[in-house]
Design a protein around this motif. Sequence first.
Motif, PDB file in Angstrom:
ATOM      1  N   ARG A 157      -4.608  10.709   5.765  1.00  0.00           N
ATOM      2  CA  ARG A 157      -3.875  11.851   5.248  1.00  0.00           C
ATOM      3  C   ARG A 157      -3.284  11.465   3.898  1.00  0.00           C
ATOM      4  NH1 ARG A 157      -1.982  15.304   9.456  1.00  0.00           N
ATOM      5  NH2 ARG A 157      -0.648  16.310   7.902  1.00  0.00           N
ATOM      6  N   LYS A 158      -3.494  12.276   2.883  1.00  0.00           N
ATOM      7  CA  LYS A 158      -2.948  11.987   1.562  1.00  0.00           C
ATOM      8  C   LYS A 158      -1.483  12.411   1.510  1.00  0.00           C
ATOM      9  CE  LYS A 158      -7.328  12.417  -0.920  1.00  0.00           C
ATOM     10  NZ  LYS A 158      -8.049  13.095  -2.023  1.00  0.00           N
ATOM     11  N   LEU A 159      -0.639  11.515   0.987  1.00  0.00           N
ATOM     12  CA  LEU A 159       0.799  11.738   0.957  1.00  0.00           C
ATOM     13  C   LEU A 159       1.351  11.532  -0.450  1.00  0.00           C
ATOM     14  CD1 LEU A 159       1.697   9.704   4.180  1.00  0.00           C
ATOM     15  CD2 LEU A 159       1.486  12.195   4.004  1.00  0.00           C
ATOM     16  N   TRP A 160       2.609  11.890  -0.604  1.00  0.00           N
ATOM     17  CA  TRP A 160       3.362  11.747  -1.860  1.00  0.00           C
ATOM     18  C   TRP A 160       3.008  12.925  -2.768  1.00  0.00           C
ATOM     19  CZ3 TRP A 160       7.258   8.679  -1.408  1.00  0.00           C
ATOM     20  CH2 TRP A 160       7.995   8.224  -2.524  1.00  0.00           C
ATOM     21  N   THR A 184       0.813  -1.215   0.000  1.00  0.00           N
ATOM     22  CA  THR A 184       0.000   0.000   0.000  1.00  0.00           C
ATOM     23  C   THR A 184       0.846   1.265   0.000  1.00  0.00           C
ATOM     24  OG1 THR A 184      -0.153  -0.115   2.425  1.00  0.00           O
ATOM     25  CG2 THR A 184      -1.946  -1.117   1.151  1.00  0.00           C
ATOM     26  N   ALA A 185       2.166   1.137   0.073  1.00  0.00           N
ATOM     27  CA  ALA A 185       3.046   2.297  -0.056  1.00  0.00           C
ATOM     28  C   ALA A 185       3.635   2.385  -1.458  1.00  0.00           C
ATOM     29  CB  ALA A 185       4.160   2.263   0.981  1.00  0.00           C
ATOM     30  N   ALA A 186       3.122   1.581  -2.372  1.00  0.00           N
ATOM     31  CA  ALA A 186       3.451   1.717  -3.797  1.00  0.00           C
ATOM     32  C   ALA A 186       2.261   2.401  -4.453  1.00  0.00           C
ATOM     33  CB  ALA A 186       3.701   0.352  -4.431  1.00  0.00           C
ATOM     34  N   SER A 187       2.470   3.601  -4.983  1.00  0.00           N
ATOM     35  CA  SER A 187       1.343   4.336  -5.558  1.00  0.00           C
ATOM     36  C   SER A 187       0.838   3.668  -6.834  1.00  0.00           C
ATOM     37  CB  SER A 187       1.724   5.785  -5.836  1.00  0.00           C
ATOM     38  OG  SER A 187       2.829   5.867  -6.711  1.00  0.00           O
ATOM     39  N   LEU A 242      -0.683   8.152  -1.966  1.00  0.00           N
ATOM     40  CA  LEU A 242      -0.423   7.306  -0.818  1.00  0.00           C
ATOM     41  C   LEU A 242      -1.156   7.870   0.387  1.00  0.00           C
ATOM     42  CD1 LEU A 242       3.377   6.482  -1.236  1.00  0.00           C
ATOM     43  CD2 LEU A 242       1.381   5.237  -2.079  1.00  0.00           C
ATOM     44  N   VAL A 243      -1.270   7.057   1.445  1.00  0.00           N
ATOM     45  CA  VAL A 243      -2.067   7.482   2.595  1.00  0.00           C
ATOM     46  C   VAL A 243      -1.317   7.236   3.893  1.00  0.00           C
ATOM     47  CG1 VAL A 243      -4.279   7.165   1.432  1.00  0.00           C
ATOM     48  CG2 VAL A 243      -3.259   5.250   2.682  1.00  0.00           C
ATOM     49  N   ASP A 287      -3.102   1.930  -6.078  1.00  0.00           N
ATOM     50  CA  ASP A 287      -4.018   2.442  -7.097  1.00  0.00           C
ATOM     51  C   ASP A 287      -4.951   1.364  -7.643  1.00  0.00           C
ATOM     52  OD1 ASP A 287      -1.939   1.127  -8.479  1.00  0.00           O
ATOM     53  OD2 ASP A 287      -2.286   2.314 -10.270  1.00  0.00           O
ATOM     54  N   PHE A 288      -4.586   0.093  -7.480  1.00  0.00           N
ATOM     55  CA  PHE A 288      -5.466  -0.986  -7.938  1.00  0.00           C
ATOM     56  C   PHE A 288      -6.805  -0.943  -7.197  1.00  0.00           C
ATOM     57  CE2 PHE A 288      -7.149  -5.314  -8.096  1.00  0.00           C
ATOM     58  CZ  PHE A 288      -7.009  -5.625  -9.443  1.00  0.00           C
TER      59      PHE A 288
END
Length: 297
Positions: free
Chosen positions: A166-169, A61-64, A174-175, A135-136
């Motif tokens: 929280r939205k990241l990257w 889940t840390a792969a966008s 990412l969250v 993203d899947f």
Amino acid sequence: MTKIFSRFPFFLLSVFAGAWPAQAQERSVVPLTVIHGADGGGRVYVTVRFGNVMGPMRLDTAASTSRIKLAPWNEAFPAQGASVSTGASGAVTSCEDVEATNVELKASQGNNIGRAKYRVTRCETSDGDDLLGLDFFKGARFSLDLVGSEMVLSPESDGNGFRPFRKLWPDQKLVGLDVRLGKTEVVGLFDTGAEISAVDRRFLERHKTLFTPVKKNAKVSEASGKKFASKVYKAKEIDLGEGRILKDVVVVSYDFGPLREALGGEAPIILGFDILSRFRWELDFGAEGPRWKASAK
């Protein structure tokens, strides 16, 4: 991945477009393969089919975006443009985006979860696993139970008790979670691809009282397979809110480097398998998301 010769099912769920067809109003249970490691760490895999090729991918889940290694089974995927892949250590790999068709997440109960077309990142070299990225699951609502080794996708979710991610990257794909280390408020990256949780060395050096050193060093392997040295500590207290308080959590510490900047400097901790496996998660990436709630195991 292994080549198989059964035909790809005609019916594909359109859950990720946000609409569930009438015949898909049921839950789909996706089994997870979990490989446990030291200090409560672990790796999580799902079975994914690309056309007539099927095999395991690491749930990250840390792969966008999802990432695959160049191989005969995917060399004909049409290129969509150049891209880069950034690992947990900050290492950057030059890759390209390609378009895959008929990509399907295998379910043990209910309908398989699929995309007719799906853009993935393909890299020429990788020492690690193929990764199924966040993203899947765009538009999806599902529970995630790492100890119970299953993911359950459903057309609707109970709207009560959710908290916003929280939205990241840079692309906001990412969250992270708002958490507290002691009395210090930070954001933790939600990362099923991390075998064990990690803290940025810069943050640790500025907040040493929040951690206890453990007399050992460790070699950490990121999802791409790259290994690097780190030190081991225990976080004295990590508070996820609403009584979800963890004590003496083993974490590794290294310099996040470029990863720190990509996360906007606001996520000095990575919440990995060892933390995420202690809860049953309800995740909603639909129109009202991204949001989460969690109950203790």
